[in-house]
Design a protein around this motif. Structure first.
Motif, PDB file in Angstrom:
ATOM      1  N   GLY A  50       0.815  -1.184   0.073  1.00 23.85           N
ATOM      2  CA  GLY A  50       0.166   0.041  -0.037  1.00 23.85           C
ATOM      3  C   GLY A  50       0.901   1.306  -0.126  1.00 23.85           C
ATOM      4  N   PHE A  51       2.055   1.121  -0.281  1.00 22.16           N
ATOM      5  CA  PHE A  51       3.013   2.187  -0.279  1.00 22.16           C
ATOM      6  C   PHE A  51       2.715   3.227  -1.064  1.00 22.16           C
ATOM      7  N   LEU A  52       2.544   2.908  -2.434  1.00 19.70           N
ATOM      8  CA  LEU A  52       2.419   4.085  -3.548  1.00 19.70           C
ATOM      9  C   LEU A  52       1.077   5.085  -3.395  1.00 19.70           C
ATOM     10  N   PRO A  53       0.011   4.226  -3.126  1.00 21.43           N
ATOM     11  CA  PRO A  53      -1.278   5.141  -2.835  1.00 21.43           C
ATOM     12  C   PRO A  53      -1.208   6.025  -1.582  1.00 21.43           C
ATOM     13  N   ARG A  54      -0.474   5.461  -0.596  1.00 26.89           N
ATOM     14  CA  ARG A  54      -0.417   5.992   0.638  1.00 26.89           C
ATOM     15  C   ARG A  54       0.589   7.228   0.638  1.00 26.89           C
ATOM     16  N   LEU A  55       1.759   7.228  -0.287  1.00 27.44           N
ATOM     17  CA  LEU A  55       2.586   8.189  -0.686  1.00 27.44           C
ATOM     18  C   LEU A  55       1.929   9.365  -1.253  1.00 27.44           C
TER      19      LEU A  55
END
Length: 292
Positions: free
Chosen positions: A207-212
């Motif tokens: 979920g790193f990219l959408p949370r970034l």
């Protein structure tokens, strides 16, 4: 009242912020265990344990550390956190809602893309570790979202939606982003370093990219509106939408199709359009408000 550590450099403020966070995590864990030992609370109920733990972490390990550091280093903590201004607040709230709507497709695309990332064979152990963390987080989320009573909906909106949004925005945008901006001067650097920390600290690679992206949007909302309640509203809408969708339509096929939407050309085109519209929305707001 004169703050005790008004001479602290931005680096010291950041160090104290994370030290208090670590202390808060330990204290929240201990207090959560004590609360769950109280007769009638439901120490055997995992859902109750997650609620208690989440609330304790939000208050003691996120909101309180940020507020304490700001209070110790600034004479007017609420003013520094930008939680007191009400000028054009209605317009700013509408802006936050529009940013959420226009950026939603891009966030969904990044979420699907991120979930499909596969590691090379020689990194299989790393991938298994990331998947295990993701599965554990997903299990807890599913437990909370599985409730179908009115009380579970209200609790999720309050704790998963409201409390998490308020506490995380106080910590990341109100405190951390402003401390980083004091240190590096460049506002864009502050926004994206904070967004990076925001994403990393959740310990969910898939979920790193959408949370970034979420962290970046929240950062720019705070930067351009100069009011912490604006990113809080955006953050709440993001969390509350998930709660509401799963409560009313969690078992329907169309929700499952959305969550498993394949990456294709049309999805990519929609994501690009979403990104362009979001950038233009920020550009228009910045130009209208004459923000440098």
């Amino acid at each position: 009242m004169r703050p005790l550590f008004s001479s602290f450099t931005p680096g010291y403020k950041i160090a104290w912020l994370f030290l208090f966070l670590l202390i808060g995590v330990v204290v929240a864990s201990i207090l959560s265990g004590l609360v769950l030992m109280i007769s009638g609370v439901g120490s055997e109920d995992k859902v109750t344990a997650i609620y208690v733990g989440s609330a304790m972490q939000s208050v003691l390990a996120t909101a309180l550390p940020a507020y304490l550091v700001v209070a110790l280093t600034h004479a007017a903590p609420a003013y520094y956190l930008k939680m007191t201004g009400s000028e054009r607040i209605g317009e700013k709230m509408i802006f936050a809602v529009l940013v959420f709507i226009f950026s939603y497709c891009l966030a969904s695309f990044l979420s699907q893309w991120n979930k499909g990332i596969e590691f090379p064979a020689w990194m299989s152990e790393v991938e298994r570790s990331f998947r295990a963390l993701e599965d554990a987080a997903l299990e807890n989320s599913n437990l909370l979202l599985s409730g179908k009573t009115a009380s579970s909906l209200v609790l999720n909106l309050l704790i998963v939606g409201g409390l998490a949004a308020v506490s995380e925005e106080i910590f990341f945008r109100g405190a951390l982003q402003q401390f980083i901006q004091e240190k590096f001067i460049n506002r864009h650097v502050a926004v994206w370093i904070t967004a990076l920390v925001f994403s990393l600290i959740h310990l969910q690679f898939y979920g790193f990219l959408p949370r970034l992206l979420l962290g970046g949007l929240l950062g720019y909302l705070f930067l351009y509106t100069r009011n912490l309640w604006v990113p809080i509203l955006f953050h709440f809408i993001n969390n509350a939408l998930i709660v509401v969708l799963h409560f009313f339509w969690g078992d329907t096929q169309w929700i499952q199709k959305i969550e498993e939407m394949p990456i294709n050309g049309w999805f990519l085109l929609a994501a690009v359009a979403s990104a362009v519209c979001t950038v233009l929305l920020f550009w228009g707001y910045r130009k209208k408000r004459l923000i440098i």
